[in-house]
Write a protein that holds these residues in place. Sequence first.
Motif, PDB file in Angstrom:
ATOM      1  N   HIS A 211     -78.411  21.550 -71.937  1.00  0.00           N
ATOM      2  CA  HIS A 211     -78.831  20.814 -73.013  1.00  0.00           C
ATOM      3  C   HIS A 211     -78.067  19.569 -73.456  1.00  0.00           C
ATOM      4  N   LEU A 212     -77.620  19.211 -72.309  1.00  0.00           N
ATOM      5  CA  LEU A 212     -76.804  17.758 -72.275  1.00  0.00           C
ATOM      6  C   LEU A 212     -77.431  16.837 -72.907  1.00  0.00           C
ATOM      7  N   ASN A 213     -78.835  16.548 -72.578  1.00  0.00           N
ATOM      8  CA  ASN A 213     -79.579  15.460 -73.297  1.00  0.00           C
ATOM      9  C   ASN A 213     -79.696  15.468 -74.715  1.00  0.00           C
ATOM     10  N   SER A 214     -80.120  16.807 -75.102  1.00  0.00           N
ATOM     11  CA  SER A 214     -80.064  16.754 -76.742  1.00  0.00           C
ATOM     12  C   SER A 214     -78.898  16.605 -77.276  1.00  0.00           C
ATOM     13  N   ILE A 215     -77.711  17.041 -76.720  1.00  0.00           N
ATOM     14  CA  ILE A 215     -76.286  16.981 -77.304  1.00  0.00           C
ATOM     15  C   ILE A 215     -76.166  15.232 -77.366  1.00  0.00           C
ATOM     16  N   ASP A 216     -76.429  14.687 -76.152  1.00  0.00           N
ATOM     17  CA  ASP A 216     -76.145  13.382 -76.300  1.00  0.00           C
ATOM     18  C   ASP A 216     -77.063  12.679 -77.272  1.00  0.00           C
ATOM     19  N   LYS A 217     -77.987  13.391 -77.463  1.00  0.00           N
ATOM     20  CA  LYS A 217     -79.077  12.509 -78.687  1.00  0.00           C
ATOM     21  C   LYS A 217     -78.478  13.021 -80.204  1.00  0.00           C
ATOM     22  N   GLY A 218     -77.504  13.588 -80.210  1.00  0.00           N
ATOM     23  CA  GLY A 218     -76.829  13.851 -81.515  1.00  0.00           C
ATOM     24  C   GLY A 218     -76.833  15.359 -81.980  1.00  0.00           C
ATOM     25  N   HIS A 267     -62.301  12.975 -56.611  1.00  0.00           N
ATOM     26  CA  HIS A 267     -62.847  14.239 -55.995  1.00  0.00           C
ATOM     27  C   HIS A 267     -63.430  15.613 -57.300  1.00  0.00           C
ATOM     28  N   GLY A 268     -63.942  14.622 -58.304  1.00  0.00           N
ATOM     29  CA  GLY A 268     -64.646  15.592 -59.257  1.00  0.00           C
ATOM     30  C   GLY A 268     -65.766  16.439 -58.581  1.00  0.00           C
ATOM     31  N   ASP A 269     -66.381  17.454 -59.383  1.00  0.00           N
ATOM     32  CA  ASP A 269     -67.511  18.081 -58.597  1.00  0.00           C
ATOM     33  C   ASP A 269     -68.683  17.972 -59.408  1.00  0.00           C
ATOM     34  N   ASN A 270     -68.795  17.028 -60.228  1.00  0.00           N
ATOM     35  CA  ASN A 270     -70.079  16.734 -61.111  1.00  0.00           C
ATOM     36  C   ASN A 270     -70.945  15.686 -60.257  1.00  0.00           C
ATOM     37  N   GLY A 271     -70.758  15.226 -59.189  1.00  0.00           N
ATOM     38  CA  GLY A 271     -71.469  14.535 -58.345  1.00  0.00           C
ATOM     39  C   GLY A 271     -72.961  14.980 -58.037  1.00  0.00           C
ATOM     40  N   GLY A 272     -73.953  14.356 -58.121  1.00  0.00           N
ATOM     41  CA  GLY A 272     -75.227  14.681 -57.746  1.00  0.00           C
ATOM     42  C   GLY A 272     -76.263  14.181 -58.821  1.00  0.00           C
ATOM     43  N   TRP A 273     -77.523  15.025 -58.739  1.00  0.00           N
ATOM     44  CA  TRP A 273     -78.627  14.490 -59.435  1.00  0.00           C
ATOM     45  C   TRP A 273     -78.810  15.469 -60.675  1.00  0.00           C
ATOM     46  N   TYR A 274     -79.221  15.159 -61.668  1.00  0.00           N
ATOM     47  CA  TYR A 274     -79.370  15.963 -62.922  1.00  0.00           C
ATOM     48  C   TYR A 274     -80.752  15.692 -63.178  1.00  0.00           C
ATOM     49  N   VAL A 275     -81.798  16.820 -63.140  1.00  0.00           N
ATOM     50  CA  VAL A 275     -83.265  16.474 -63.583  1.00  0.00           C
ATOM     51  C   VAL A 275     -83.395  17.282 -64.740  1.00  0.00           C
ATOM     52  N   PHE A 276     -83.958  16.817 -65.544  1.00  0.00           N
ATOM     53  CA  PHE A 276     -84.261  17.236 -67.000  1.00  0.00           C
ATOM     54  C   PHE A 276     -85.923  17.189 -67.033  1.00  0.00           C
ATOM     55  N   ILE A 283     -82.108  21.415 -62.850  1.00  0.00           N
ATOM     56  CA  ILE A 283     -81.034  21.376 -61.834  1.00  0.00           C
ATOM     57  C   ILE A 283     -80.224  20.391 -61.973  1.00  0.00           C
ATOM     58  N   GLY A 284     -78.924  20.838 -61.596  1.00  0.00           N
ATOM     59  CA  GLY A 284     -77.870  19.514 -61.526  1.00  0.00           C
ATOM     60  C   GLY A 284     -76.606  20.275 -62.004  1.00  0.00           C
ATOM     61  N   PRO A 285     -75.488  19.743 -61.662  1.00  0.00           N
ATOM     62  CA  PRO A 285     -75.704  18.600 -60.454  1.00  0.00           C
ATOM     63  C   PRO A 285     -75.983  19.100 -59.273  1.00  0.00           C
ATOM     64  N   ASP A 286     -76.965  18.595 -58.568  1.00  0.00           N
ATOM     65  CA  ASP A 286     -77.795  19.069 -57.429  1.00  0.00           C
ATOM     66  C   ASP A 286     -77.357  18.182 -56.250  1.00  0.00           C
ATOM     67  N   GLN A 287     -77.064  18.766 -55.207  1.00  0.00           N
ATOM     68  CA  GLN A 287     -76.404  18.114 -54.085  1.00  0.00           C
ATOM     69  C   GLN A 287     -77.305  18.652 -52.775  1.00  0.00           C
ATOM     70  N   THR A 288     -78.692  19.154 -53.041  1.00  0.00           N
ATOM     71  CA  THR A 288     -79.366  19.577 -51.930  1.00  0.00           C
ATOM     72  C   THR A 288     -80.528  18.625 -51.811  1.00  0.00           C
ATOM     73  N   GLN A 289     -81.160  19.169 -50.616  1.00  0.00           N
ATOM     74  CA  GLN A 289     -82.480  18.300 -50.266  1.00  0.00           C
ATOM     75  C   GLN A 289     -83.444  18.312 -51.519  1.00  0.00           C
ATOM     76  N   ARG A 312     -73.941   9.569 -59.598  1.00  0.00           N
ATOM     77  CA  ARG A 312     -74.766  10.336 -60.741  1.00  0.00           C
ATOM     78  C   ARG A 312     -76.004   9.713 -60.744  1.00  0.00           C
ATOM     79  N   GLY A 313     -77.099  10.556 -60.867  1.00  0.00           N
ATOM     80  CA  GLY A 313     -78.437  10.311 -60.993  1.00  0.00           C
ATOM     81  C   GLY A 313     -78.773  11.183 -62.064  1.00  0.00           C
ATOM     82  N   TYR A 314     -79.948  10.655 -62.869  1.00  0.00           N
ATOM     83  CA  TYR A 314     -80.397  11.333 -64.031  1.00  0.00           C
ATOM     84  C   TYR A 314     -81.840  11.108 -64.004  1.00  0.00           C
ATOM     85  N   VAL A 315     -82.776  12.224 -64.201  1.00  0.00           N
ATOM     86  CA  VAL A 315     -84.218  12.091 -64.175  1.00  0.00           C
ATOM     87  C   VAL A 315     -84.594  12.669 -65.424  1.00  0.00           C
TER      88      VAL A 315
END
Lengths: 471, 329
Positions: A211-218, A267-276, A283-289, A312-315
């Motif tokens: 729920h990252l995005n809803s939290i981000d929205k307050g 070297h954090g481990d949150n790198g990748g795509w987050y798809v909402f 999925i996310g943080p996704d580091q796969t094909q 960081r990629g956010y969809v």
Amino acid sequence: MSKKKTNDQSIIKAYPSKDLFISILTRDVTIRDAIGDLLDNSVDGALRLRPDRNYEGLFVHIEIDAENEIFKIEDNCGGLPIDEARENAFRFGRLAGFEGTEGSVGVFGIGMKRALFRLGNNFIVKSTAVNSSFSMQVDVENWKNDENDDDASSSWQFNFDEGYIENRKEEFSLEERGTTIVVSELHTGVLETFRMKSEISKLRFELKREHLNSIDKGLEIKVNGVTLDSTELELIFSKDFKTAYWEELDGKVKAKIYAGISEKEEHGDNGGWYVFCNDRLVIGPDQTQATGWGVKTPIRIPHYHPQYYRFRGYVFLEAQDPTDLPWNTAKTGLDKDHPVYRTVLLKMIQMMRTVINFLNQVHREQRAYRGDKILNTPSQDAIDSAKIARLSKVVKDPDNITLDRFIAPEPAKVGKPSPTIVVIKYSVLESRFLLVKDYWEQSETETDMKTLKPKEIGEMVFNYFYEREIE
Amino acid sequence: MAKPPKPIPSFQQFDYRIRTNKSAERRIFVEVFRRLSFFEPIENYRYIGFGSTTFIDFIQFHKTLNIRDMISIEKNSDYQPRFEFNKPFDCVELIFGESNEELPKLAWDKHTVAWLDYDGVLTGKVLEDITTVSMNANSGYMLIVTVNAKGYKSNPDEAYTEVEVRQKKQFKKQIDVEELPENIRGTNLVGDQMAFTCQQLILDCVEDTLRNRNGMKSTQNKIRFKALLNFIYKDGARMLTVGVLFYREGDKNVVNECKFENLDYVKEPEELVEIKVPVVTPKERQFLNERLPTGKSNEALEIGLLPEEINSYSRFYRYSPYFAEIELS
């Protein structure tokens, strides 16, 4: 109802037994999924209440009380209208033609029920909406045993407690509206899980991610009093960088994509795509094909590697009808063959390429710097001097984003240093070196120069000669 | 009528130094680009090319079309000052780096014709560049790709199956894919067939990219493409040029207005048009020109020119360059 009770010998009974039904319904549902489903319902309520997704002032509080063997979820997200409860919300599955909340996640109409069955034997649902209010209590064992073989439809129902209110002229105030669900007589496995502190932390982490995005929205989400934060939804915030963005807002599915960098910590481990999808992290943080890492076509993207930890990629995909979204039926993954996701993935790949190019440049620059091939590191310096800020803050300002591509400072030209540098390497007796070192360190007036490295001493000695004999 | 003399004397062969056919190709492009004005006046377009040190294409497109937004991508950054020195006009911007890295960095918000004129063969990286442009191209944008399409040689001593396996493996490596399209067999990689194979791969690449891109677009906004130019020519090595026009489904009528079909070298992609400017003397040229564009050019048979020479001269005389030797000091 009794008119149905006929002795029509042409009827073949095909009703499910409730016991079988419940066991099938809850079979593959994890406790985390069950709680997630209940939270989803609250978030859908928030969206119904605030279609603009400004959730300031709304909350969902989850209490897991292992000692008293109670699970409770409470929100002020608008409540469940009594008609909705009566006709749809407690039905198992959706009737054809049912129209759900625009932009919600509920697709099949089973989430809440299976969650309640999964957690315990007894549940109470209380809800107050604009002009209705009700409560209901279900003892699942009793309900299960109430099988009416001759009139199945009469036993497939629940009942409101007495005193429910509907069509009230005076609207309930916003503060009064909301839903509270209490589950007691928790199942043994559930209790075991709730007693483990590590499981609660894991749950908190997973709900937060989802729920990252809803939290981000307050939206305020608390688990046992601890507020979940959205720190993973961040981007670099500096005039030197422009985050790549793309959006398609005309079709049934609206898409927004952002790609850039974040994170200062090495070297954090949150790198990748987050798809909402409709605000839920699928999925996310996704580091796969699945999100383009390591693909060969349409363009070559390297496999994810710790070197890209800043990526960081956010969809964000939104649709009024959740079945239009490219997620699988469990809502836990993406349907890669969905035409919407094909378009989105192509864009993601295009955008991530420009970010990866930059991160590779930073890497090359660092290597060249360590090898004394270049004198400064403009890309690294730009990262170091930048701030990190919340995604919603960064992308709000059009100056911080560019269409399709990530913009970053040009790196130092590696391989063509200008001016050309010569590396000198030589060995001296340690005793002599220490004397020179002491000499320099004592004569050094700047307070921050405490210990000098051999390399620095060497440079100072060279410059000492140069200043006196050459200049 | 004169009989074809054998063997082909050297004067009929290609002039490696002056690259006659490539020069004609550039003039053809000018004619095609002019028609893009139905989308946007051509002088407002941006040109992206690989100018090298000579910038011949840049000079031509600036002088004849007044294109003023020009970008030359130069991979050889070792001689940066020399490239800068040779820049013909101030409106040419030089970008140093691999096209693979530089093309994605560009903004694509302006009508663009991009001519990716590679010296080498079709590779995975070339296909990536084609993808990048196809991902970004909007209605009225044009992409032209030129690659060396020389076929593999077959060794007569080797068994056919062995050759096929080896060549397919080699080609797979060259274009950097896990699997070749199933219709590509060993015979598609030798001789002139290689050009067709490369053309197919280029067009497939554009098509697949657009298919992915169009997933969320309404019908009117879907991006389509038309393979306008499908040329082969030889100024030495066998070269293939594929030129595609991108357009929005809703702009179909604009494509029709351009009347590309009036240009006789614009054919369906199934046909590769060979650009072959015959080598003729000034006197022969004069003779032919006086009989063109009407059908009298066959009279040149009487002065000893071959039918195919007359044909290709008739087809390309408007684009063929005149070369003369001059001395500069």
